[in-house]
Design an enzyme around this catalytic site. Structure first.
Site, mmCIF file in Angstrom:
data_model
loop_
_atom_site.group_PDB
_atom_site.id
_atom_site.type_symbol
_atom_site.label_atom_id
_atom_site.label_comp_id
_atom_site.label_asym_id
_atom_site.label_seq_id
_atom_site.Cartn_x
_atom_site.Cartn_y
_atom_site.Cartn_z
ATOM 1 N N CYS A 146 -23.154 6.050 16.906
ATOM 2 C CA CYS A 146 -22.219 6.495 15.938
ATOM 3 C C CYS A 146 -22.503 6.018 14.617
ATOM 4 C CB CYS A 146 -20.784 6.651 16.218
ATOM 5 S SG CYS A 146 -20.531 7.357 17.860
ATOM 6 N N ARG A 147 -21.869 4.768 14.299
ATOM 7 C CA ARG A 147 -21.784 4.439 12.707
ATOM 8 C C ARG A 147 -22.935 3.813 12.403
ATOM 9 N NH1 ARG A 147 -16.892 0.481 14.263
ATOM 10 N NH2 ARG A 147 -18.125 0.579 16.417
ATOM 11 N N SER A 148 -23.447 2.996 12.807
ATOM 12 C CA SER A 148 -24.846 2.208 12.476
ATOM 13 C C SER A 148 -26.133 3.377 12.204
ATOM 14 C CB SER A 148 -25.120 1.017 13.160
ATOM 15 O OG SER A 148 -25.715 1.375 14.344
ATOM 16 N N ASN A 157 -24.609 1.594 18.811
ATOM 17 C CA ASN A 157 -25.825 2.099 17.891
ATOM 18 C C ASN A 157 -25.944 3.623 18.117
ATOM 19 O OD1 ASN A 157 -29.191 1.374 17.625
ATOM 20 N ND2 ASN A 157 -27.944 1.875 15.935
ATOM 21 N N ASP A 184 -13.993 2.861 14.441
ATOM 22 C CA ASP A 184 -14.991 3.233 15.724
ATOM 23 C C ASP A 184 -14.462 4.709 15.874
ATOM 24 O OD1 ASP A 184 -16.293 4.009 18.010
ATOM 25 O OD2 ASP A 184 -15.655 1.993 18.945
ATOM 26 N N CYS A 242 -23.543 -1.781 14.860
ATOM 27 C CA CYS A 242 -22.271 -1.291 15.463
ATOM 28 C C CYS A 242 -22.083 -1.884 16.920
ATOM 29 C CB CYS A 242 -21.927 0.265 15.209
ATOM 30 S SG CYS A 242 -23.006 1.347 15.921
HETATM 31 P P1 4NP Z 1 -20.620 3.014 17.549
HETATM 32 O O1 4NP Z 1 -19.686 3.691 18.565
HETATM 33 O O2 4NP Z 1 -20.431 1.693 17.989
HETATM 34 O O3 4NP Z 1 -20.114 3.402 16.433
HETATM 35 O O4 4NP Z 1 -22.067 3.435 18.132
HETATM 36 C C1 4NP Z 1 -19.369 3.664 19.899
HETATM 37 C C2 4NP Z 1 -20.517 4.135 20.884
HETATM 38 C C3 4NP Z 1 -20.352 4.134 21.878
HETATM 39 C C4 4NP Z 1 -19.151 3.684 22.611
HETATM 40 C C5 4NP Z 1 -18.143 2.902 21.657
HETATM 41 C C6 4NP Z 1 -18.353 3.077 20.439
HETATM 42 N N1 4NP Z 1 -18.863 3.374 24.005
HETATM 43 O O5 4NP Z 1 -17.790 3.099 24.488
HETATM 44 O O6 4NP Z 1 -19.805 4.084 24.802
#
Ligand code: 4NP
Length: 161
Positions: A17-19, A15, A125, A12
């Site tokens: 939240c989702r992955s 790294n 997201d 993602c």
């Molecule tokens: P992820 O979510 O891609 O599912 O880990 C996010 C985590 C952090 C951020 C954006 C999306 N950020 O903007 O810091």
């Protein structure tokens, strides 16, 4: 007999939240199928912002509600070598997929795809959204990773599974 290990990387943006959730839930499916020797799983982010961090507490708690512990995972960034090491590089959304393809070496052997490729859907997201967003992510990730495992099993030699 030499068993070829399948290596699966979930990707993602951050790294956190989702992955990490996809990694934990997919590993859970793999263990339930008794395939932990044959299938290796990891996750990474296309961005470097959260390298070395634990998953977001909301992802940890969501996984925990389903009996899955992802608290010891550590974020890392996607590297060029991942395209040689992994058979499947699985993006959570379309923008991740574009970022992954931008990082890919000219020649590589990885199957780069969306988690919900057949549904042509993104895992949205949840980072800036409400806590409930993580339940929706969990449901998509649970079904997507389960279907991916079935696909991989179909490609494996019957002697392995
Ligand atoms: P992820 O979510 O891609 O599912 O880990 C996010 C985590 C952090 C951020 C954006 C999306 N950020 O903007 O810091």
């Amino acid at each position: 007999m030499v068993l070829l290990q399948r290596r699966v990387l979930f990707v993602c943006l951050g790294n956190i939240c989702r992955s990490p959730l996809a990694e934990g839930v997919f590993r859970h499916h793999v263990m339930q199928a008794g395939l932990e020797e044959q299938i290796y799983v990891d996750s990474a982010g296309t961005a470097s912002w959260h390298q070395g961090k634990s998953p977001d507490i909301r992802s940890i708690q969501t996984a925990q509600k389903h009996g899955i512990d992802i608290s010891r995972q550590q974020a890392r960034q996607l590297h060029e070598e991942d395209f040689e090491r992994f058979h499947y590089i699985v993006a959570m959304d379309e923008s991740n997929l574009i970022n992954i393809q931008d990082k890919a070496p000219y020649l590589h052997t990885a199957n780069v795809r969306l988690l919900l490729e057949h549904e042509k859907k993104d895992v949205p997201d949840p980072y800036y959204g409400a806590n409930e967003g993580f339940d929706g992510v969990y449901d998509l990730v649970r079904d997507g990773t389960y279907n991916l495992l079935q696909e991989i099993r179909e490609e494996m030699d019957p002697a392995e599974i």
